[in-house]
Design a protein around this motif. Structure first.
Motif, PDB file in Angstrom:
ATOM      1  N   GLY A  21      20.674   1.578 -26.851  1.00 23.00           N
ATOM      2  CA  GLY A  21      20.749   0.294 -27.545  1.00 23.00           C
ATOM      3  C   GLY A  21      19.836  -0.732 -26.897  1.00 23.00           C
ATOM      4  N   LEU A  22      19.807  -0.723 -25.555  1.00 21.85           N
ATOM      5  CA  LEU A  22      18.923  -1.650 -24.824  1.00 21.85           C
ATOM      6  C   LEU A  22      17.460  -1.362 -25.134  1.00 21.85           C
ATOM      7  CD1 LEU A  22      20.221  -2.167 -21.176  1.00 21.85           C
ATOM      8  CD2 LEU A  22      20.468  -3.671 -23.151  1.00 21.85           C
ATOM      9  N   LEU A  23      17.117  -0.066 -25.163  1.00 24.89           N
ATOM     10  CA  LEU A  23      15.727   0.305 -25.481  1.00 24.89           C
ATOM     11  C   LEU A  23      15.364  -0.149 -26.888  1.00 24.89           C
ATOM     12  CD1 LEU A  23      15.226   3.907 -24.015  1.00 24.89           C
ATOM     13  CD2 LEU A  23      14.182   1.746 -23.271  1.00 24.89           C
ATOM     14  N   PHE A  24      16.337   0.012 -27.781  1.00 23.30           N
ATOM     15  CA  PHE A  24      16.143  -0.413 -29.172  1.00 23.30           C
ATOM     16  C   PHE A  24      15.915  -1.931 -29.235  1.00 23.30           C
ATOM     17  CE2 PHE A  24      17.825  -1.766 -33.322  1.00 23.30           C
ATOM     18  CZ  PHE A  24      17.118  -0.933 -34.174  1.00 23.30           C
ATOM     19  N   LEU A  25      16.723  -2.676 -28.472  1.00 21.51           N
ATOM     20  CA  LEU A  25      16.554  -4.141 -28.431  1.00 21.51           C
ATOM     21  C   LEU A  25      15.188  -4.502 -27.868  1.00 21.51           C
ATOM     22  CD1 LEU A  25      19.836  -5.842 -27.122  1.00 21.51           C
ATOM     23  CD2 LEU A  25      18.917  -5.839 -29.446  1.00 21.51           C
ATOM     24  N   LYS A  26      14.803  -3.804 -26.803  1.00 20.64           N
ATOM     25  CA  LYS A  26      13.518  -4.069 -26.151  1.00 20.64           C
ATOM     26  C   LYS A  26      12.358  -3.907 -27.140  1.00 20.64           C
ATOM     27  CE  LYS A  26      10.815  -2.295 -22.228  1.00 20.64           C
ATOM     28  NZ  LYS A  26      10.988  -3.024 -20.959  1.00 20.64           N
ATOM     29  N   LYS A  27      12.404  -2.799 -27.871  1.00 25.60           N
ATOM     30  CA  LYS A  27      11.355  -2.511 -28.846  1.00 25.60           C
ATOM     31  C   LYS A  27      11.374  -3.538 -29.987  1.00 25.60           C
ATOM     32  CE  LYS A  27       9.834   1.213 -32.015  1.00 25.60           C
ATOM     33  NZ  LYS A  27       8.712   0.405 -32.426  1.00 25.60           N
ATOM     34  N   THR A  28      12.570  -3.876 -30.422  1.00 27.66           N
ATOM     35  CA  THR A  28      12.705  -4.845 -31.516  1.00 27.66           C
ATOM     36  C   THR A  28      12.166  -6.215 -31.104  1.00 27.66           C
ATOM     37  OG1 THR A  28      14.640  -3.636 -32.304  1.00 27.66           O
ATOM     38  CG2 THR A  28      14.362  -5.870 -33.143  1.00 27.66           C
ATOM     39  N   ILE A  29      12.502  -6.635 -29.879  1.00 27.83           N
ATOM     40  CA  ILE A  29      12.025  -7.923 -29.358  1.00 27.83           C
ATOM     41  C   ILE A  29      10.494  -7.944 -29.337  1.00 27.83           C
ATOM     42  CG2 ILE A  29      11.846  -9.276 -27.207  1.00 27.83           C
ATOM     43  CD1 ILE A  29      14.868  -8.493 -26.755  1.00 27.83           C
ATOM     44  N   LYS A  30       9.908  -6.810 -28.946  1.00 34.88           N
ATOM     45  CA  LYS A  30       8.454  -6.701 -28.878  1.00 34.88           C
ATOM     46  C   LYS A  30       7.842  -6.664 -30.286  1.00 34.88           C
ATOM     47  CE  LYS A  30       4.969  -4.129 -26.312  1.00 34.88           C
ATOM     48  NZ  LYS A  30       4.442  -2.967 -27.082  1.00 34.88           N
ATOM     49  N   ASP A  31       8.352  -5.755 -31.125  1.00 36.98           N
ATOM     50  CA  ASP A  31       7.799  -5.577 -32.478  1.00 36.98           C
ATOM     51  C   ASP A  31       7.824  -6.870 -33.289  1.00 36.98           C
ATOM     52  OD1 ASP A  31       7.476  -2.941 -31.859  1.00 36.98           O
ATOM     53  OD2 ASP A  31       9.061  -2.182 -33.174  1.00 36.98           O
ATOM     54  N   TYR A  32       8.902  -7.613 -33.168  1.00 38.83           N
ATOM     55  CA  TYR A  32       9.054  -8.828 -33.979  1.00 38.83           C
ATOM     56  C   TYR A  32       8.707 -10.101 -33.206  1.00 38.83           C
ATOM     57  CZ  TYR A  32      11.256  -5.885 -37.485  1.00 38.83           C
ATOM     58  OH  TYR A  32      11.492  -4.917 -38.423  1.00 38.83           O
ATOM     59  N   GLN A  33       8.197  -9.923 -31.997  1.00 36.99           N
ATOM     60  CA  GLN A  33       7.830 -11.059 -31.139  1.00 36.99           C
ATOM     61  C   GLN A  33       8.945 -12.106 -31.077  1.00 36.99           C
ATOM     62  OE1 GLN A  33       3.811 -12.414 -32.123  1.00 36.99           O
ATOM     63  NE2 GLN A  33       3.330 -10.337 -32.794  1.00 36.99           N
ATOM     64  N   ILE A  34      10.125 -11.620 -30.729  1.00 35.63           N
ATOM     65  CA  ILE A  34      11.317 -12.472 -30.686  1.00 35.63           C
ATOM     66  C   ILE A  34      11.285 -13.344 -29.436  1.00 35.63           C
ATOM     67  CG2 ILE A  34      13.854 -12.470 -30.555  1.00 35.63           C
ATOM     68  CD1 ILE A  34      12.763 -11.278 -33.202  1.00 35.63           C
ATOM     69  N   LYS A  35      11.463 -14.657 -29.663  1.00 37.48           N
ATOM     70  CA  LYS A  35      11.496 -15.600 -28.541  1.00 37.48           C
ATOM     71  C   LYS A  35      12.873 -16.243 -28.374  1.00 37.48           C
ATOM     72  CE  LYS A  35       7.225 -15.345 -27.176  1.00 37.48           C
ATOM     73  NZ  LYS A  35       7.245 -14.301 -26.147  1.00 37.48           N
ATOM     74  N   SER A  36      13.588 -16.385 -29.478  1.00 33.69           N
ATOM     75  CA  SER A  36      14.899 -17.034 -29.394  1.00 33.69           C
ATOM     76  C   SER A  36      15.958 -16.167 -30.068  1.00 33.69           C
ATOM     77  CB  SER A  36      14.850 -18.398 -30.071  1.00 33.69           C
ATOM     78  OG  SER A  36      14.362 -18.253 -31.392  1.00 33.69           O
ATOM     79  N   VAL A  37      17.075 -16.033 -29.374  1.00 27.34           N
ATOM     80  CA  VAL A  37      18.143 -15.145 -29.858  1.00 27.34           C
ATOM     81  C   VAL A  37      19.463 -15.901 -29.895  1.00 27.34           C
ATOM     82  CG1 VAL A  37      19.428 -12.999 -29.427  1.00 27.34           C
ATOM     83  CG2 VAL A  37      17.009 -13.138 -28.783  1.00 27.34           C
ATOM     84  N   CYS A  56      13.199 -13.723 -23.658  1.00 24.36           N
ATOM     85  CA  CYS A  56      13.837 -14.511 -24.731  1.00 24.36           C
ATOM     86  C   CYS A  56      14.664 -15.658 -24.178  1.00 24.36           C
ATOM     87  CB  CYS A  56      14.770 -13.624 -25.562  1.00 24.36           C
ATOM     88  SG  CYS A  56      13.937 -12.273 -26.388  1.00 24.36           S
ATOM     89  N   HIS A  57      14.809 -16.699 -25.002  1.00 20.16           N
ATOM     90  CA  HIS A  57      15.835 -17.708 -24.769  1.00 20.16           C
ATOM     91  C   HIS A  57      17.060 -17.262 -25.569  1.00 20.16           C
ATOM     92  CE1 HIS A  57      18.192 -21.340 -24.995  1.00 20.16           C
ATOM     93  NE2 HIS A  57      17.565 -21.712 -23.887  1.00 20.16           N
ATOM     94  N   VAL A  58      18.201 -17.191 -24.901  1.00 13.56           N
ATOM     95  CA  VAL A  58      19.399 -16.641 -25.544  1.00 13.56           C
ATOM     96  C   VAL A  58      20.519 -17.678 -25.571  1.00 13.56           C
ATOM     97  CG1 VAL A  58      21.100 -14.757 -25.503  1.00 13.56           C
ATOM     98  CG2 VAL A  58      18.791 -14.354 -24.611  1.00 13.56           C
ATOM     99  N   THR A  59      21.035 -17.927 -26.766  1.00 17.65           N
ATOM    100  CA  THR A  59      22.248 -18.721 -26.928  1.00 17.65           C
ATOM    101  C   THR A  59      23.335 -17.723 -27.282  1.00 17.65           C
ATOM    102  OG1 THR A  59      20.958 -20.564 -27.785  1.00 17.65           O
ATOM    103  CG2 THR A  59      23.334 -20.593 -28.240  1.00 17.65           C
TER     104      THR A  59
END
Ligand code: SAH
Ligand code: MG
Length: 185
Positions: A21-37, A56-59
């Protein structure tokens, strides 16, 4: 650091995200250029810290007193990146910013409510990621009535996502089942 939290979770039966799941999140954050969660379900802060380390900035929302205390302690070193809102996400009525990604990882019976309440805080092009959609691949014939009801509720949520005219969802066989939902722009 993350390994200590992982061990703590294991010893105390805290349901943190699995390695895949963490690897999946890592890839998703990269693929979608996620900055805020926006995360729903902090627990001890494991996934929040992971996403912070990914830039990421995480709330993040947590309602359980014990978890809140542990999470506060753990996220201390990341206080400029992680904001803990120590409230039930369904009762919260304060202000929030807008987010690139919403990560739903809390009470399974409430996924649709989280989705409906928080998708207005999704930026254009933003995504919703859900964890634990398949409930450990349990056989519906062999579980208790309450577990069966929960599985059925998750199934209804999956159908809701699949048939929602404004969103497009892909389900992934990662961990307990994860998904990525995009708004149809
Ligand atoms: N995301 C974490 C695991 C979260 S476990 C990780 O992978 O590291 C789910 C957490 O959601 C629990 O700690 C539970 O207390 C919290 N939770 C469940 N329903 C909630 C709600 N309505 N509002 C806030 N927190 C909630
Ligand atoms: Mg989870």
């Amino acid at each position: 650091m993350l390994n200590d939290l992982k061990q703590y979770a294991k010893d105390h039966n805290v349901p943190i995200i699995c390695d895949d799941g963490l690897l999946f999140l890592k890839k998703t954050i990269k693929d979608y250029q996620i900055k805020s969660v926006l995360e729903i379900g902090t627990a001890i802060g494991y996934s929040a810290i992971f996403m912070a380390l990914e830039g990421c900035h995480v709330t993040t929302f947590e309602r359980n007193k014990t978890m809140i205390e542990l999470a506060k302690k753990h996220i201390e070193p990341y206080q400029n990146q992680i904001e803990l809102i120590a409230e039930d996400a369904l009762l919260f009525d304060g202000n929030l910013g807008m987010f690139d990604m919403i990560f739903i990882d809390a009470a399974k019976a409430q996924y649709q409510k989280f989705f409906e309440k928080y998708t207005p805080y999704l930026k254009q092009g933003g995504i919703v990621v859900c964890d634990n959609l398949s409930f450990h691949h349990l056989d519906i014939q062999k579980v208790s009535r309450s577990t069966r009801q929960l599985i059925q509720k998750l199934e209804r949520f999956k159908t809701y996502l699949e048939t929602h005219p404004d969103y497009q969802t892909t389900f992934y066989d990662v961990g307990d089942g994860m998904s990525i939902t995009k708004r149809v722009e």
